[in-house]
Design a protein around this motif. Structure first.
Motif: not given
Length: 522
Positions: A202-204, A220-230, A353-354
């Protein structure tokens, strides 16, 4: 007493990473001040009178460059000799504190026009460092007392209890709070991760729509990009991967101009440009994180929020917009929790601001951008949409150490008298904390913990805050065996509350080593 009013704000972004385009913080701040003067709505011919009236310059300390006298340099560049100059200490609370200080100074007629500014050029500095080149010759000569200008965020942990265990940096301490807060709320590790991912997604989205954000216009990274550890989002310190850590490699500056309603009228600044400082408050918790009462609340956040609202004669229901500092997810979570706001579905915005990951950390200066954006947003509120039109900015510094909150509004205070002082003491001292056992040994329980990871994704070291079962005293420790390290790093079952044994490291005086019991039930 005079009534302080914000008459001009501005933000500046230098997106280029080319070394030939590198501009030092002082120049970015100067441009921000010039833009803020234009933002007042004055005709071009009238701006020199306002500029020459600047008699107070407060500057947020920059990480980027070692200046001998940055406020004096800025005064020289804009052609004034102010009665008051101040260069803050390090800390993300500084923009809000300086804003409150200037509003108070103006209200007492100690100055007529005050400027608050700050800025960073860490992206340009990093580009220069990567190329093994100095910044362009035009940059101000650095202070002679500084050994290196290429380590702006380095810190000496000293020789205290935290240093013995190699713990105390922001990447360590904020996760200690997140893990304790999760356990206190009885969330699972999975639920907690999903909450943080959703919050930062949401902040992004907010940052991607803010033209001054470092990530404005990016994919946009979204939940998948932010939440996936790699590889591109490696775990830093559990439970926060890279994209839940502040990103400070930016070139950003901001400025705010405050004067009195009396002088604003004399200059004929349009009243639709006026936004009123209503009050502020701030305090801090113990500098040493292990001396704090617990790791699932922040007395300094709670008291700063409450006191700022009280001194402004407002309640949380009077606030239309919030911007909570967000170097890591735990800060807005703690603020929401204290105010009774739903973390993921708040009735009002909690960031303009985000956050410091998506908008950009801007060193100590993030909340200056929050103040400038708050001014713009409050200006844009029509009477029919929101009769109160008040906003609150929470600025955080250190390792959840220092807090400062300011409240702004479209209308002046009801009593028209700006608060004469910060209503809070310098530090919270009336909340008891557990006694510390520096050479802890025996049966113990995990109070909170985190695990730092290597760049290859493997766990490096665990940091444990524990309590001795025999007397309840608190201790610090590192992992005592590989099984404990990997169990803590796995992100499986809850570790907070687990029992084990703490012993002293025979090779390093004062260093505790903790081993979890293998079959302990939660």
């Amino acid at each position: 007493m005079l009534i302080p009013v914000v008459i001009g704000v501005a933000d500046i972004k230098n997106r280029s990473l080319a070394i030939e385009d590198a501009r030092e913080p002082a120049d970015l701040m100067l441009e921000a001040i010039q833009a803020a003067l234009q933002d007042t709505g004055l005709p071009k011919a009238s701006i020199p009178k306002l500029q020459s009236s600047i008699d107070s310059i407060d500057v947020v300390r920059t990480w980027t460059w070692p200046y001998e006298d940055l406020p004096g340099l800025i005064g020289e560049k804009i052609g004034v000799k102010p009665k008051w100059t101040h260069y803050s200490e390090h800390g993300g609370n500084s923009p809000a504190k300086l804003f409150d200080d200037v509003a108070r100074r103006v209200s007492r007629a100690e100055c007529r026009v005050g400027v608050v500014t700050g800025g960073e050029a860490l992206a340009s500095l990093s580009a220069c460092a990567a190329a093994k080149k100095l910044p362009p010759p035009g940059w101000t000569r650095p202070a002679s007392t500084v050994d290196s200008v290429f380590s702006p965020t380095s810190r000496d942990m000293g020789s205290n209890l935290g240093a013995i265990h190699q713990v105390g940096a922001p990447i360590h301490v904020y996760p200690l709070y997140e893990n304790a807060f999760r356990a206190h709320r009885r969330q699972s590790v999975k639920e907690n991760h999903e909450e943080s991912v959703n919050l930062y997604a949401q902040f992004e989205q907010v940052a991607l729509q803010n033209q001054y954000a470092w990530n404005y216009g990016k994919e946009k990274l979204g939940e998948k990009g932010i939440g996936t550890v790699g590889n591109k989002n490696r775990m830093i310190c559990f439970p926060y991967p890279l994209l839940m850590n502040a990103f400070n490699t930016v070139n950003l500056a901001a400025a705010c101009i405050i004067t009195t309603t009396e002088y604003a009228k004399e200059l004929r600044i349009p009243e639709e440009k006026w936004i009123y400082p209503l009050g502020g408050a701030g305090t801090k918790d113990a500098d040493e994180f292990w001396l704090r009462p617990n790791f699932y609340t922040s007395p300094s956040i709670s008291r700063s929020l409450d006191a700022a609202l009280q001194v402004s004669h407002l309640t949380k229901s009077d606030i239309s917009l919030f911007d909570f500092y967000s170097c890591f997810p735990i800060v807005p979570k703690l603020a929401c929790h204290h105010l009774g706001l739903d973390i993921l579905n708040p009735p009002k915005p909690i960031t303009l601001l985000g956050g410091l990951t998506s908008f950009g950390g801007a060193g100590n200066n993030y909340s200056m951008h929050a103040i400038t954006e708050m001014v713009r947003r409050l200006r844009g509120m029509g009477e029919s949409r929101d009769s109160r039109g008040c906003g609150l900015v929470l600025a955080n510094g250190g390792v959840l150490s220092y807090q400062y909150v300011v409240v702004l509004g479209r209308r002046p205070r009801k009593d028209a008298v700006y608060p004469g002082e910060n209503p809070l003491p310098k530090q919270v001292t009336d909340v008891p904390a557990p006694q510390i056992e520096e050479n802890a040994e025996g049966e113990a329980v995990v109070e909170t913990y985190t695990v730092e990871f290597k760049r290859d994704g493997s766990p490096l070291r665990a940091y444990i805050v524990g309590r001795l079962k025999r007397n309840g005293r608190r201790f610090l420790a590192n992992h005592g065996d590989e099984v404990t390290l990997r169990s803590m790093a796995s992100g499986g079952a809850e570790v907070v509350g687990r029992s084990g044994q703490v012993r002293q490291d025979p090779e390093k005086k004062g260093r505790g080593l903790f081993v979890m019991n293998g079959r302990e039930s939660l």
